[in-house]
Design a protein around this motif. Structure first.
Motif, PDB file in Angstrom:
ATOM      1  N   SER A 140     -66.208 -23.084  64.117  1.00  0.00           N
ATOM      2  CA  SER A 140     -64.809 -23.203  64.556  1.00  0.00           C
ATOM      3  C   SER A 140     -64.752 -23.362  66.058  1.00  0.00           C
ATOM      4  O   SER A 140     -65.675 -22.982  66.785  1.00  0.00           O
ATOM      5  CB  SER A 140     -63.997 -21.973  64.129  1.00  0.00           C
ATOM      6  OG  SER A 140     -64.456 -20.805  64.793  1.00  0.00           O
ATOM      7  N   VAL A 141     -63.619 -23.927  66.520  1.00  0.00           N
ATOM      8  CA  VAL A 141     -63.330 -24.020  67.949  1.00  0.00           C
ATOM      9  C   VAL A 141     -61.870 -23.655  68.151  1.00  0.00           C
ATOM     10  O   VAL A 141     -61.004 -24.111  67.388  1.00  0.00           O
ATOM     11  CB  VAL A 141     -63.644 -25.432  68.499  1.00  0.00           C
ATOM     12  CG1 VAL A 141     -62.886 -26.505  67.734  1.00  0.00           C
ATOM     13  CG2 VAL A 141     -63.326 -25.507  69.987  1.00  0.00           C
ATOM     14  N   THR A 142     -61.596 -22.820  69.145  1.00  0.00           N
ATOM     15  CA  THR A 142     -60.239 -22.358  69.431  1.00  0.00           C
ATOM     16  C   THR A 142     -59.927 -22.570  70.903  1.00  0.00           C
ATOM     17  O   THR A 142     -60.748 -22.237  71.767  1.00  0.00           O
ATOM     18  CB  THR A 142     -60.076 -20.862  69.100  1.00  0.00           C
ATOM     19  OG1 THR A 142     -60.431 -20.638  67.732  1.00  0.00           O
ATOM     20  CG2 THR A 142     -58.648 -20.397  69.336  1.00  0.00           C
ATOM     21  N   TYR A 143     -58.749 -23.115  71.173  1.00  0.00           N
ATOM     22  CA  TYR A 143     -58.231 -23.222  72.534  1.00  0.00           C
ATOM     23  C   TYR A 143     -56.941 -22.406  72.609  1.00  0.00           C
ATOM     24  O   TYR A 143     -56.084 -22.515  71.731  1.00  0.00           O
ATOM     25  CB  TYR A 143     -57.924 -24.679  72.899  1.00  0.00           C
ATOM     26  CG  TYR A 143     -59.139 -25.517  73.221  1.00  0.00           C
ATOM     27  CD1 TYR A 143     -59.573 -25.668  74.532  1.00  0.00           C
ATOM     28  CD2 TYR A 143     -59.842 -26.146  72.204  1.00  0.00           C
ATOM     29  CE1 TYR A 143     -60.695 -26.427  74.818  1.00  0.00           C
ATOM     30  CE2 TYR A 143     -60.967 -26.915  72.483  1.00  0.00           C
ATOM     31  CZ  TYR A 143     -61.387 -27.056  73.797  1.00  0.00           C
ATOM     32  OH  TYR A 143     -62.507 -27.813  74.087  1.00  0.00           O
ATOM     33  N   SER A 144     -56.796 -21.603  73.659  1.00  0.00           N
ATOM     34  CA  SER A 144     -55.564 -20.828  73.840  1.00  0.00           C
ATOM     35  C   SER A 144     -55.302 -20.641  75.327  1.00  0.00           C
ATOM     36  O   SER A 144     -56.222 -20.697  76.156  1.00  0.00           O
ATOM     37  CB  SER A 144     -55.657 -19.457  73.151  1.00  0.00           C
ATOM     38  OG  SER A 144     -56.738 -18.706  73.655  1.00  0.00           O
ATOM     39  N   THR A 145     -54.033 -20.431  75.671  1.00  0.00           N
ATOM     40  CA  THR A 145     -53.664 -20.195  77.068  1.00  0.00           C
ATOM     41  C   THR A 145     -54.072 -18.784  77.471  1.00  0.00           C
ATOM     42  O   THR A 145     -53.955 -17.840  76.683  1.00  0.00           O
ATOM     43  CB  THR A 145     -52.157 -20.364  77.269  1.00  0.00           C
ATOM     44  OG1 THR A 145     -51.455 -19.551  76.308  1.00  0.00           O
ATOM     45  CG2 THR A 145     -51.744 -21.809  77.090  1.00  0.00           C
ATOM     46  N   LEU A 146     -54.546 -18.656  78.695  1.00  0.00           N
ATOM     47  CA  LEU A 146     -54.898 -17.337  79.229  1.00  0.00           C
ATOM     48  C   LEU A 146     -53.648 -16.617  79.708  1.00  0.00           C
ATOM     49  O   LEU A 146     -52.721 -17.246  80.223  1.00  0.00           O
ATOM     50  CB  LEU A 146     -55.868 -17.477  80.404  1.00  0.00           C
ATOM     51  CG  LEU A 146     -57.335 -17.708  80.049  1.00  0.00           C
ATOM     52  CD1 LEU A 146     -58.101 -18.112  81.301  1.00  0.00           C
ATOM     53  CD2 LEU A 146     -57.953 -16.466  79.436  1.00  0.00           C
ATOM     54  N   PRO A 147     -53.580 -15.285  79.561  1.00  0.00           N
ATOM     55  CA  PRO A 147     -52.419 -14.538  80.083  1.00  0.00           C
ATOM     56  C   PRO A 147     -52.266 -14.739  81.586  1.00  0.00           C
ATOM     57  O   PRO A 147     -53.254 -14.821  82.322  1.00  0.00           O
ATOM     58  CB  PRO A 147     -52.762 -13.079  79.747  1.00  0.00           C
ATOM     59  CG  PRO A 147     -53.734 -13.166  78.619  1.00  0.00           C
ATOM     60  CD  PRO A 147     -54.532 -14.417  78.858  1.00  0.00           C
ATOM     61  N   SER A 148     -51.025 -14.810  82.053  1.00  0.00           N
ATOM     62  CA  SER A 148     -50.768 -15.078  83.466  1.00  0.00           C
ATOM     63  C   SER A 148     -51.241 -13.945  84.365  1.00  0.00           C
ATOM     64  O   SER A 148     -51.552 -14.167  85.533  1.00  0.00           O
ATOM     65  CB  SER A 148     -49.280 -15.338  83.689  1.00  0.00           C
ATOM     66  OG  SER A 148     -48.494 -14.295  83.143  1.00  0.00           O
ATOM     67  N   TYR A 149     -51.302 -12.704  83.838  1.00  0.00           N
ATOM     68  CA  TYR A 149     -51.773 -11.617  84.692  1.00  0.00           C
ATOM     69  C   TYR A 149     -53.284 -11.692  84.935  1.00  0.00           C
ATOM     70  O   TYR A 149     -53.816 -10.964  85.776  1.00  0.00           O
ATOM     71  CB  TYR A 149     -51.404 -10.247  84.096  1.00  0.00           C
ATOM     72  CG  TYR A 149     -51.921  -9.967  82.705  1.00  0.00           C
ATOM     73  CD1 TYR A 149     -53.215  -9.507  82.495  1.00  0.00           C
ATOM     74  CD2 TYR A 149     -51.110 -10.140  81.596  1.00  0.00           C
ATOM     75  CE1 TYR A 149     -53.686  -9.249  81.228  1.00  0.00           C
ATOM     76  CE2 TYR A 149     -51.564  -9.874  80.325  1.00  0.00           C
ATOM     77  CZ  TYR A 149     -52.854  -9.433  80.141  1.00  0.00           C
ATOM     78  OH  TYR A 149     -53.321  -9.183  78.874  1.00  0.00           O
ATOM     79  N   ILE A 150     -53.984 -12.576  84.211  1.00  0.00           N
ATOM     80  CA  ILE A 150     -55.402 -12.805  84.462  1.00  0.00           C
ATOM     81  C   ILE A 150     -55.598 -13.984  85.397  1.00  0.00           C
ATOM     82  O   ILE A 150     -56.391 -13.938  86.332  1.00  0.00           O
ATOM     83  CB  ILE A 150     -56.152 -13.053  83.131  1.00  0.00           C
ATOM     84  CG1 ILE A 150     -56.202 -11.765  82.301  1.00  0.00           C
ATOM     85  CG2 ILE A 150     -57.567 -13.559  83.392  1.00  0.00           C
ATOM     86  CD1 ILE A 150     -56.882 -11.936  80.957  1.00  0.00           C
ATOM     87  N   THR A 151     -54.835 -15.067  85.157  1.00  0.00           N
ATOM     88  CA  THR A 151     -55.014 -16.272  85.962  1.00  0.00           C
ATOM     89  C   THR A 151     -54.311 -16.190  87.301  1.00  0.00           C
ATOM     90  O   THR A 151     -54.633 -16.922  88.227  1.00  0.00           O
ATOM     91  CB  THR A 151     -54.482 -17.500  85.204  1.00  0.00           C
ATOM     92  OG1 THR A 151     -53.091 -17.294  84.898  1.00  0.00           O
ATOM     93  CG2 THR A 151     -55.245 -17.700  83.911  1.00  0.00           C
ATOM     94  N   GLY A 152     -53.316 -15.290  87.430  1.00  0.00           N
ATOM     95  CA  GLY A 152     -52.583 -15.150  88.683  1.00  0.00           C
ATOM     96  C   GLY A 152     -51.380 -16.069  88.727  1.00  0.00           C
ATOM     97  O   GLY A 152     -51.156 -16.914  87.861  1.00  0.00           O
ATOM     98  N   GLY A 153     -50.566 -15.889  89.769  1.00  0.00           N
ATOM     99  CA  GLY A 153     -49.362 -16.703  89.910  1.00  0.00           C
ATOM    100  C   GLY A 153     -48.205 -16.129  89.125  1.00  0.00           C
ATOM    101  O   GLY A 153     -48.221 -14.984  88.678  1.00  0.00           O
TER     102      GLY A 153
END
Length: 574
Positions: free
Chosen positions: A387-400
């Protein structure tokens, strides 16, 4: 206007000591709050020793203090009167206010100069239009914007930022005001030498945890994200990140990171109740530091009325070790899915990677699963599932800024060419979006879609079938209640899934909120004729920094005769 009031205050037969009650009718909450804050009367309101002499002195200040309270809100020509009555042991003061026509902003100039003038955070502050022509003058808003111009610039690394103009000119006769604010950002500072004091993991592993490196732009957000990441690893009990004195010559800021080891082993046992799982219990053992490279091991035993699960995980951090990992898992799971049951033994390996603001998980699992159908027929099959999964990272991890959306897409399959007993291909999509309709009102949209391609539905293992209903799905129905049914009405699970939610949330004081929602969806085998169930309800919310908790009461709409169901609500920040 106060002649009758003074006469009342001179009636000597009144009681000598009393409390004060203040009423300010027919004005906005903002005016009431400001006036109470300015009044000397407020400081005496809860005292029971207010004499006639003290009261006479306090009431003489009412008009002047009320005028002072109204000016910061833009009202410079109010009409003010008051009444004072003495009733038993209480002074009752009523203040009547006609605010009059307010002073409004006629010209507004808020700008920034210097190398940081086009910095995103600074531009967003300027473009927010908290001050714009036509708005009522509010001194608090003016002071906030004035302070934020410098504060935001400094947070973004422009440590020499300063105001070069800050003029507020008020024409009381014309009832208009002009604002002129300008900040010079100065040059941006960079991170300098980073000194690390810790002996928990290797220095190389520690530096790969940091969100900053020497030469990167210095920002407060980067320091906060680093603090969060280090705390979240659970390697440390205490983490202190200290900025040194900025060096104007090199425009750098040295950093010192100090960390103390946390407990290596953690044991936890819990018991709880879920509206879908009923009583449930969990036992976990975490080895947070198998070695100095930061490897971890976790063993988890979960039991409830519908599932028993024993899972072991060995985690090897790689690359960006806060977010990327190689994980090996082993699972024994016995689970009720509607009226179908799954018993499986599974081993797997997965690689989690970060690609910008996205997370990718590449995984392969080997599973032997017994599927027990609703009619007690059973089959045991072996599956190899990449399997392969793509998901958005939480904003409190990526910043901004906090991101108002979440999206996840997973493609998985089990090809017979690799040794599986049956072939299937499956796509799972999840998405959420929040629209801020106003400061207090929000619109939440959520949707989930699942599509499976397989020659025969019976060959699809129970754990890979779709079910709907319960928390996070179609509320008002029980967990996994919605799916295709056999001739006796027993749920079997479906090859496809479609659900959606529309929810309005109204914020309340003290981090509370209320919600009203509409859910729709079902699991089914063919898209040509899906029977979508519907429900609606209300809920209460309590919000913290990265999550919301609450309770929902939902009523099924598509089936008559059902009673409302209560669901727990838990949602994390995107």
């Amino acid at each position: 206007m106060a002649t009758g009031v003074l006469a009342a205050a001179l009636l000597l037969p009144l009681q000598a000591h009393a409390k004060i009650e203040i009423a300010i009718p027919e004005v906005s909450d903002a005016i009431q709050t400001n006036v109470r804050a300015f009044l000397s009367l407020t400081r005496y309101a809860e005292r029971d020793d207010v004499t006639d002499e003290v009261m006479s002195r306090l009431q003489r200040r009412i008009v002047a203090e009320t005028r002072q309270a109204l000016e910061p809100l833009g009202f410079y020509d109010p009409k003010i009167s008051y009444d004072v009555k003495h009733d038993g042991g209480t002074w009752k003061v009523t203040i009547h206010i006609e605010p009059g026509r307010p002073v409004r902003l006629s010209e507004v100039n808020v700008s920034a100069t210097g190398p940081g003038a086009n910095d995103r955070a600074i531009r967003e502050l300027i473009e927010a239009e908290e001050l714009k022509p036509g708005l009522r003058l509010n001194h608090g808003t003016y002071e906030r914007v004035k302070g934020n111009l410098v504060r935001v610039a400094k947070n973004e690394g422009y440590l020499d930022a300063k105001l070069t103009r800050h003029d507020l000119v008020i024409d009381r006769f014309e009832r208009r005001a002009t604002v002129d604010l300008e900040a010079d950002t100065g040059e941006r500072y960079l991170f300098g030498d980073i000194d690390i004091a810790q002996d928990v993991i290797t220095d190389e592993a520690m530096r790969r945890l940091l969100r900053m490196h020497p030469g990167d732009p210095y920002t407060l957000d980067t320091l906060l994200r680093t603090q969060y990441v280090l705390d979240d690893t659970q390697y440390f009990s205490v983490v202190d990140i200290e900025s040194g004195d900025p060096d104007p010559a090199t425009r750098t800021v040295p950093i010192k990171v100090t960390a103390e080891p946390g407990r290596k082993h953690r044991y936890a046992a819990s018991i709880g109740y879920g509206t879908d799982t009923k009583v449930r219990g969990k036992f976990t053992w975490d080895n947070r530091r198998v070695n100095e490279d930061g490897h971890k091991f976790k063993l988890e035993l979960l039991g409830s009325s519908i599932v028993t699960d024993l899972t072991g995980r060995y985690i090897i951090p790689v690359m960006d070790i806060a977010l990327e990992k190689l994980e090996f898992t082993g699972t024994l799971r016995d689970e009720e899915l509607g009226d179908t049951r799954s018993k499986r033994a599974e081993v797997g390996a997965g690689l989690t990677q970060v690609l910008g603001r996205w997370q990718r998980v590449l995984k392969i699992s080997l599973a032997e699963e017994e599927t027990i159908e609703a009619n007690n027929d059973s089959s045991t099959n072996f599956y190899i599932v990449p399997s392969v999964t793509y998901s958005t990272l939480p904003s409190y991890i990526t910043g901004g800024r906090r991101r108002p959306y979440f999206f996840s897409a997973e493609l998985r399959g089990s090809p017979e060419t690799l040794g599986s007993d049956a072939s299937f291909l499956q796509l799972r999509l999840k998405g959420e979006r929040i629209f801020n309709l106003s400061e207090l009102w929000h619109l939440h949209l959520r949707s989930e879609l699942g599509i499976t391609r397989i020659a025969a539905a019976a060959d699809l293992p129970a754990s890979q079938r779709f079910f709907a209903g319960g928390e996070g799905s179609v509320r008002g129905f029980a967990l996994n209640e919605l799916s295709p049914k056999d001739e006796q009405g027993r749920t079997e699970g479906g090859r496809n899934l479609a659900t959606g939610t529309v929810e309005f949330v109204r914020d309340l004081p003290r981090n509370f909120g209320v919600a009203t929602f509409f859910d729709i969806g079902n699991a089914f085998n063919e898209f040509t004729d899906p029977m979508l169930e519907r429900s609606a309800g209300v809920g209460v919310r309590y919000n913290i920094a990265v999550a919301s908790f609450g309770v929902d009461v939902a009523q099924a709409l598509s089936e008559s005769g059902r009673t409302p169901r209560v669901h727990l609500y838990i949602a994390t920040q995107f």
